[in-house]
Design an enzyme around this catalytic site. Structure first.
Site, PDB file in Angstrom:
ATOM      1  N   THR A   1       0.833  -1.199   0.000  1.00 20.06           N
ATOM      2  CA  THR A   1       0.000   0.000   0.000  1.00 20.06           C
ATOM      3  C   THR A   1       0.867   1.247   0.000  1.00 20.06           C
ATOM      4  OG1 THR A   1      -1.843   1.135   1.094  1.00 20.06           O
ATOM      5  CG2 THR A   1      -0.174   0.161   2.524  1.00 20.06           C
TER       6      THR A   1
ATOM      7  N   LYS B   1      -3.895   3.102   6.048  1.00 18.82           N
ATOM      8  CA  LYS B   1      -4.084   1.654   6.196  1.00 18.82           C
ATOM      9  C   LYS B   1      -2.988   1.008   7.027  1.00 18.82           C
ATOM     10  CE  LYS B   1      -6.603   0.533   1.951  1.00 18.82           C
ATOM     11  NZ  LYS B   1      -6.555  -0.240   0.695  1.00 18.82           N
TER      12      LYS B   1
ATOM     13  N   ASP C   1      -7.513  -4.626  -0.614  1.00 19.99           N
ATOM     14  CA  ASP C   1      -8.274  -3.770  -1.517  1.00 19.99           C
ATOM     15  C   ASP C   1      -9.639  -3.639  -0.886  1.00 19.99           C
ATOM     16  OD1 ASP C   1      -8.099  -2.264  -4.044  1.00 19.99           O
ATOM     17  OD2 ASP C   1      -9.879  -3.424  -4.543  1.00 19.99           O
TER      18      ASP C   1
END
Length: 197
Positions: A7, A12, A67
């Site tokens: 990422t 996140k 995702d």
């Protein structure tokens, strides 16, 4: 064990690190300056697998990819896999939230039901250019949208999403409360079952 988190989204990284209970040394694809792959798949699971395999191949490390996104019933599941793209290259989620609100007003639907999906993929580096093994799981949490946004915790669409059975948006919840039963937490439980149990 060193793990690359596939990422470039700074929001996140700490959430996923917490879900891993500090059992891994985590480095992000952004920290390794790995290029982001084009997300060309049509599902969350497909894009998670693509990102994990890309990071594993370039780094030589086991890679974990997420995702995830928001799907709105009245918008036929949009933004869905395009959730991050609605925020643009600057990751402006205030603009993305405004877009969701405007699309809902344009639809004239009273339905505010929505869901968050998280697909997690773990990929191992392959040999001789061939992709290694990959495991993919999904978690989902249903809820409703609220406007104007509430709370400044979390990231992305968190300030407009109230999970079913709760009174606070993800943006208002303490991290521990959100992680107790988020879409990502549910996906991690399934991933643990697939890989360990």
């Amino acid at each position: 064990m060193r793990l690359v988190l596939a990422t470039h989204n700074a929001g996140k990284a700490p959430e996923i690190a917490a879900l891993l209970d500090g059992n891994y040394e985590i480095v992000t694809a952004g920290e390794l300056n790995l290029p982001e792959p084009a997300e060309t798949e049509s599902t969350f699971a497909g894009n998670a697998m693509l990102k994990a395999r890309h990071a594993a191949a370039l780094s030589g490390l086991v890679a974990l990819a997420d995702d995830s996104g928001l799907s709105v019933a009245a918008l036929d599941g949009a933004p869905g896999i395009f959730s991050a793209r609605w925020a643009g290259p600057q990751k402006d989620f205030a603009a993305a939230i405004a877009k969701v609100e405007q699309r809902l007003e344009d639809s004239r639907s009273e339905d505010r039901s929505a869901w968050f999906t998280s697909a997690l993929a773990v990929a191992w580096p392959g040999d001789d250019g061939a992709p290694g093994p990959c495991v993919v799981v999904e978690g989902r949490v249903d809820g409703d949208l609220v406007f104007p946004p509430r709370g400044d915790r979390g990231f992305g669409y968190d300030p407009i999403f109230i999970p079913r059975g709760r009174d606070l948006t993800y943006g208002e919840m303490e991290r521990a409360d959100k992680e107790a039963d988020s879409h990502r937490t549910r996906a991690f439980a399934r991933l643990k079952a697939a890989l360990i149990d």
